[in-house]
Design an enzyme around this catalytic site. Structure first.
Site, PDB file in Angstrom:
ATOM      1  N   LYS A  15       0.829  -1.207   0.000  1.00  0.00           N
ATOM      2  CA  LYS A  15       0.000   0.000   0.000  1.00  0.00           C
ATOM      3  C   LYS A  15       0.869   1.265   0.000  1.00  0.00           C
ATOM      4  O   LYS A  15       2.094   1.183   0.215  1.00  0.00           O
ATOM      5  CB  LYS A  15      -0.925  -0.043   1.220  1.00  0.00           C
ATOM      6  CG  LYS A  15      -1.879  -1.246   1.197  1.00  0.00           C
ATOM      7  CD  LYS A  15      -2.860  -1.171   2.352  1.00  0.00           C
ATOM      8  CE  LYS A  15      -3.808  -2.353   2.337  1.00  0.00           C
ATOM      9  NZ  LYS A  15      -4.897  -2.191   3.320  1.00  0.00           N
ATOM     10  N   TYR A  55     -11.891  -3.047  -3.930  1.00  0.00           N
ATOM     11  CA  TYR A  55     -12.475  -3.132  -2.572  1.00  0.00           C
ATOM     12  C   TYR A  55     -13.998  -3.220  -2.603  1.00  0.00           C
ATOM     13  O   TYR A  55     -14.642  -2.847  -1.623  1.00  0.00           O
ATOM     14  CB  TYR A  55     -12.017  -1.928  -1.749  1.00  0.00           C
ATOM     15  CG  TYR A  55     -10.621  -2.082  -1.186  1.00  0.00           C
ATOM     16  CD1 TYR A  55     -10.268  -3.202  -0.431  1.00  0.00           C
ATOM     17  CD2 TYR A  55      -9.656  -1.102  -1.380  1.00  0.00           C
ATOM     18  CE1 TYR A  55      -8.989  -3.352   0.098  1.00  0.00           C
ATOM     19  CE2 TYR A  55      -8.375  -1.238  -0.853  1.00  0.00           C
ATOM     20  CZ  TYR A  55      -8.055  -2.376  -0.115  1.00  0.00           C
ATOM     21  OH  TYR A  55      -6.791  -2.518   0.421  1.00  0.00           O
ATOM     22  N   ASN A 118      -2.209  -0.094   6.748  1.00  0.00           N
ATOM     23  CA  ASN A 118      -1.702  -1.361   7.296  1.00  0.00           C
ATOM     24  C   ASN A 118      -0.768  -2.083   6.324  1.00  0.00           C
ATOM     25  O   ASN A 118      -0.686  -3.299   6.303  1.00  0.00           O
ATOM     26  CB  ASN A 118      -2.843  -2.254   7.786  1.00  0.00           C
ATOM     27  CG  ASN A 118      -3.803  -2.636   6.688  1.00  0.00           C
ATOM     28  OD1 ASN A 118      -3.647  -2.193   5.551  1.00  0.00           O
ATOM     29  ND2 ASN A 118      -4.774  -3.463   6.996  1.00  0.00           N
ATOM     30  N   HIS A 121      -1.817  -5.508   1.445  1.00  0.00           N
ATOM     31  CA  HIS A 121      -3.081  -6.226   1.246  1.00  0.00           C
ATOM     32  C   HIS A 121      -2.746  -7.570   0.613  1.00  0.00           C
ATOM     33  O   HIS A 121      -1.894  -7.645  -0.271  1.00  0.00           O
ATOM     34  CB  HIS A 121      -4.005  -5.446   0.306  1.00  0.00           C
ATOM     35  CG  HIS A 121      -5.119  -6.284  -0.221  1.00  0.00           C
ATOM     36  ND1 HIS A 121      -6.297  -6.459   0.472  1.00  0.00           N
ATOM     37  CD2 HIS A 121      -5.224  -7.037  -1.340  1.00  0.00           C
ATOM     38  CE1 HIS A 121      -7.083  -7.275  -0.220  1.00  0.00           C
ATOM     39  NE2 HIS A 121      -6.450  -7.633  -1.326  1.00  0.00           N
ATOM     40  N   GLU A 132      -8.762 -10.592  -8.012  1.00  0.00           N
ATOM     41  CA  GLU A 132      -7.846  -9.455  -7.862  1.00  0.00           C
ATOM     42  C   GLU A 132      -6.705  -9.528  -8.879  1.00  0.00           C
ATOM     43  O   GLU A 132      -6.285  -8.505  -9.432  1.00  0.00           O
ATOM     44  CB  GLU A 132      -7.319  -9.397  -6.415  1.00  0.00           C
ATOM     45  CG  GLU A 132      -8.442  -9.057  -5.441  1.00  0.00           C
ATOM     46  CD  GLU A 132      -8.085  -9.214  -3.972  1.00  0.00           C
ATOM     47  OE1 GLU A 132      -6.884  -9.348  -3.645  1.00  0.00           O
ATOM     48  OE2 GLU A 132      -9.023  -9.205  -3.141  1.00  0.00           O
TER      49      GLU A 132
END
Ligand code: CMP
Length: 153
Positions: A15, A55, A118, A121, A132
């Site tokens: 990220k 998402y 965080n 992913h 994905e």
């Protein structure tokens, strides 16, 4: 070996916080040390439409807009990673969604504090991995095996 054990391919994203904090090398090293292999990798900016699709399962959650805003706020790394039970292996390496609950030794346990920022992913099932991967990569992005001195043409 359990019947569900097999070689599989999964999707991993570093990220914007991971790229900005120059943790790309450490994160890729953890995946490689585990025995997983890179099959595709790109540094890119995610457009809003692709971020929303990525998402989509969270579209009704209160944090969805902020998540899309954040994930499009800076460059990310997208990867296709392959290996034995790769989906579960990578999820273990990444750690719990909330970094406070992620065990030390996992990427989130060692390198971050915030549930939105965080770091990484990883697809949470083979079905999610397939969806994905097809959202972020085309057939031309993959290498079949990493071998020096062998040409694909
Ligand atoms: P990721 O593994 O990318 O999958 C969905 C993301 O939504 C997750 O990591 C977090 O970044 C984010 N997320 C999940 N739960 C929350 C929450 N309660 N508040 C804010 N963000 C969340």
């Amino acid at each position: 070996m359990a019947s569900e054990d097999h070689i599989e391919r999964t999707f991993v994203m570093i990220k914007p916080d991971g790229v900005q904090r120059r943790l790309v090398g450490k994160i890729v090293a953890r995946l490689e040390q585990k025995g997983l292999e890179l099959r595709a990798l790109k540094l890119k900016n995610l457009d809003i439409e692709t971020a929303r699709k990525h998402y989509t399962e969270h579209k009704d959650k209160p944090f969805y807009d902020h998540l899309v805003y954040y994930i499009t706020s800076g460059p990310i790394i997208v990867m296709a990673v392959e290996g034995f039970n790769a989906v579960r292996a990578v999820r273990q390496l990444v750690g719990a969604t909330n970094p406070i609950e992620a065990v030390p030794g996992s990427l989130r346990g060692d390198f971050c504090l915030d549930t939105v920022r965080n770091l990484v992913h990883a697809a949470d099932s083979p079905e999610a991995a397939s969806r994905e991967l097809s959202l972020h990569f085309g057939a031309e992005d993959y290498v079949s095996e990493v071998r020096i001195g062998e040409h694909n043409d």
